[in-house]
Design a protein around this motif. Structure first.
Motif, mmCIF file in Angstrom:
data_model
loop_
_atom_site.group_PDB
_atom_site.id
_atom_site.type_symbol
_atom_site.label_atom_id
_atom_site.label_comp_id
_atom_site.label_asym_id
_atom_site.label_seq_id
_atom_site.Cartn_x
_atom_site.Cartn_y
_atom_site.Cartn_z
ATOM 1 N N LYS A 237 0.840 -1.185 0.000
ATOM 2 C CA LYS A 237 0.000 0.000 0.000
ATOM 3 C C LYS A 237 0.884 1.248 0.000
ATOM 4 C CE LYS A 237 -3.486 -2.779 0.484
ATOM 5 N NZ LYS A 237 -4.378 -3.103 -0.652
ATOM 6 N N ASP A 240 2.473 2.010 3.238
ATOM 7 C CA ASP A 240 3.456 1.052 3.748
ATOM 8 C C ASP A 240 4.886 1.501 3.520
ATOM 9 O OD1 ASP A 240 1.368 -0.583 4.469
ATOM 10 O OD2 ASP A 240 1.489 -1.832 2.680
ATOM 11 N N ALA A 243 6.970 2.948 6.523
ATOM 12 C CA ALA A 243 7.173 1.923 7.548
ATOM 13 C C ALA A 243 8.228 0.913 7.107
ATOM 14 C CB ALA A 243 5.859 1.227 7.867
ATOM 15 N N LEU A 244 8.190 0.493 5.837
ATOM 16 C CA LEU A 244 9.201 -0.444 5.336
ATOM 17 C C LEU A 244 10.587 0.196 5.317
ATOM 18 C CD1 LEU A 244 7.214 -2.089 2.397
ATOM 19 C CD2 LEU A 244 7.873 -3.170 4.554
ATOM 20 N N SER A 301 0.121 5.182 10.866
ATOM 21 C CA SER A 301 -0.024 3.917 10.145
ATOM 22 C C SER A 301 0.752 2.829 10.883
ATOM 23 C CB SER A 301 0.480 4.036 8.697
ATOM 24 O OG SER A 301 1.879 4.265 8.666
ATOM 25 N N LEU A 303 2.309 -1.286 10.689
ATOM 26 C CA LEU A 303 2.749 -2.331 9.755
ATOM 27 C C LEU A 303 3.480 -3.418 10.519
ATOM 28 C CD1 LEU A 303 4.137 -2.163 6.231
ATOM 29 C CD2 LEU A 303 5.653 -3.116 7.948
ATOM 30 N N LYS A 316 2.318 -10.211 5.706
ATOM 31 C CA LYS A 316 2.415 -8.771 5.922
ATOM 32 C C LYS A 316 1.032 -8.231 6.236
ATOM 33 C CE LYS A 316 2.225 -5.632 2.697
ATOM 34 N NZ LYS A 316 1.295 -4.605 3.265
ATOM 35 N N SER A 318 -1.025 -4.403 7.541
ATOM 36 C CA SER A 318 -0.866 -2.967 7.779
ATOM 37 C C SER A 318 -2.235 -2.321 7.831
ATOM 38 C CB SER A 318 -0.015 -2.320 6.676
ATOM 39 O OG SER A 318 -0.647 -2.434 5.413
ATOM 40 N N ARG A 319 -2.266 -1.106 8.377
ATOM 41 C CA ARG A 319 -3.498 -0.341 8.459
ATOM 42 C C ARG A 319 -3.136 1.132 8.596
ATOM 43 N NH1 ARG A 319 -7.294 -3.085 12.507
ATOM 44 N NH2 ARG A 319 -6.925 -4.762 11.000
ATOM 45 N N ASP A 320 -3.986 1.980 8.015
ATOM 46 C CA ASP A 320 -3.750 3.415 8.005
ATOM 47 C C ASP A 320 -4.848 4.120 8.793
ATOM 48 O OD1 ASP A 320 -2.249 5.668 7.228
ATOM 49 O OD2 ASP A 320 -3.647 6.108 5.607
ATOM 50 N N THR A 355 7.680 -4.937 13.683
ATOM 51 C CA THR A 355 6.562 -3.997 13.751
ATOM 52 C C THR A 355 7.077 -2.570 13.575
ATOM 53 O OG1 THR A 355 6.765 -3.885 16.170
ATOM 54 C CG2 THR A 355 5.221 -5.494 15.252
ATOM 55 N N THR A 367 10.045 1.418 15.680
ATOM 56 C CA THR A 367 9.993 0.012 15.285
ATOM 57 C C THR A 367 10.189 -0.883 16.507
ATOM 58 O OG1 THR A 367 12.370 -0.019 14.819
ATOM 59 C CG2 THR A 367 10.892 0.529 12.991
#
Length: 418
Positions: A237, A240, A243-244, A301, A303, A316, A318-320, A355, A367
């Motif tokens: 997304k 994401d 976060a990645l 967000s 993840l 995987k 995730s949520r926003d 996370t 993280t």
């Protein structure tokens, strides 16, 4: 009426058929004021439109070429990192965008408009030291900060179009003659080769990998600059990306505290169900004031990457959470905790859950790491013991595959766990 701000630029193109009368100046001044006031709204609107376009076209197979006719994108209200994430999402969905500015050659260049707005903000500060300052001058001084911000972010509406086009392997064109850009598009679509890249590494660890394509002179290569090593690229997304990137930073950042824990349910021999629960204190979310809307903006967000013993991503989630909170409810919101749970299934073995929580308004991320040892079980098994802080009933019919005696509900564990 004494309305200013719509006078013609002294660097206007010679011969432009534009009225320089007082009424025309007033009309342009009012239009400029409306643009300043609604720049943030229009910028977010344009961003949402781009997101919708990418999401809908991304479901189509193969490489997609998009012809985007636009009067420009107002970047006011759009964070640079969010716009970069938009370009990354377009590349992930195999979209190549060719953008054409339909305004053509205007009477006032966008660059000179930005210079004039910057000079206006500087001159308003000079007027504060004068006696008998008028109400117009006082209003200009009060808006000096917004004027300077708009001069940098909102005056050049072509720059976001260029970034979106060139960042996806397309091209950007502006001018009164549209034959050349359309011919460019026809040449690119009608006379090109596609090269397929197979990564040498088969480690799908979720990290960012750069791509460099070299060719001989006389050839033009349009390619994406990087990609995230995920087994299912379609699950990526736009929210994401940051976060990645945070998980791939060495060392991973931890700028604020948040809770994350893994719970086991329905242990079995073939596959056991787990759930990762997040808890983010509202006081750790940065709130950006929106005086005109009498509200505050918060955006977080979440993840998680589930990796097996070899470091391969097997799941995987995730949520926003973009939020707009009224001023009178901000204190109560910050006193609460944002809870979220993500269920998944894994087989026997050792797993690591990485996370990440991104605070967009504060431009920061944190993280963490969880360890899961899922032992193979036969016969009767017991799930994790959870002290639930609250439960909310879920409407709908019961799940026939759920063999438990409890009604369907959304549960939120007590944090920190006992």
């Amino acid at each position: 009426m004494n309305v200013g701000g719509g006078e013609l630029n002294t660097a206007a193109i010679n011969g432009a058929d534009v009225s320089g009368s007082q009424s025309a100046n007033v009309a342009r001044g009012q239009a400029a004021e409306e643009r300043r006031q609604f720049g943030g709204i229009e910028g977010q609107k344009a961003f949402d439109q781009m997101q919708t376009m990418i999401r809908q076209l991304g479901t189509l197979p193969g490489r997609k070429t998009v012809l985007l006719l636009s009067p420009g994108i107002v970047a006011t209200g759009i964070e640079p990192d969010k716009f970069k994430a938009l370009v990354t999402a377009a590349n992930s969905d195999n979209l190549s965008i060719y953008a054409i500015d339909v305004n053509g050659m205007d009477a006032n260049s966008s660059v000179m408009a930005g210079v004039n707005m910057t000079q206006n903000a500087a001159s308003s500060g000079t007027r504060t030291g004068m006696n008998n300052t008028s109400m117009d001058d006082a209003a200009a001084v009060a808006r000096a900060g917004d004027t300077l911000h708009d001069a940098v972010r909102g005056s050049n509406v072509q720059a976001p179009l260029r970034m979106l086009a060139e960042g996806t392997g397309g091209a950007f064109s502006s001018g009164n003659d549209l034959r050349k850009p359309f011919q460019h598009i026809v040449d690119d679509l009608g006379g090109h080769y596609e090269a397929v890249y197979h990564p040498q590494s088969d480690a799908w660890d979720g990290r960012l990998r750069k791509i460099e394509v070299k060719t001989r002179a006389g050839l033009t290569v349009d390619s994406r600059k990087s990609y995230f090593a995920l087994p299912d690229p379609g699950s990526l997304k736009s929210y994401d990306t940051l976060a990645l990137l945070a998980l791939g930073t060495n060392p991973p950042p931890h700028t604020f505290d948040f809770g994350a824990s893994a719970y086991q349910f329905r242990p079995a021999g073939a596959a056991s169900q787990y759930a990762v629960a997040f808890a983010v204190a509202g006081s750790n979310m940065t709130a950006t004031a929106l005086p005109q809307q009498k509200s505050h903006r918060l955006h977080v967000s979440l993840l998680g990457l589930v990796k097996d013993a070899n470091g391969q991503v097997v799941n995987k989630f995730s949520r926003d959470y973009p939020m707009s909170i009224a001023d009178d409810k901000l204190v109560a919101t910050q006193a609460q905790t944002l809870d979220a749970t993500f269920p998944f299934q894994v087989g026997p073995g050792h797993y690591t859950v990485e996370t990440a929580v991104v605070d967009y308004e504060g431009r920061r991320a944190s993280t963490g790491t969880l360890q899961i040892d899922n032992e193979e079980r036969q016969g009767f098994g017991m799930s994790s013991l959870v002290l639930v802080s609250r439960a909310e009933a879920v409407s709908g019919k019961p799940d026939p595959s759920d063999r438990s005696n409890s009604r369907a509900s959304a549960w939120f564990p007590c944090w920190p766990p006992p």
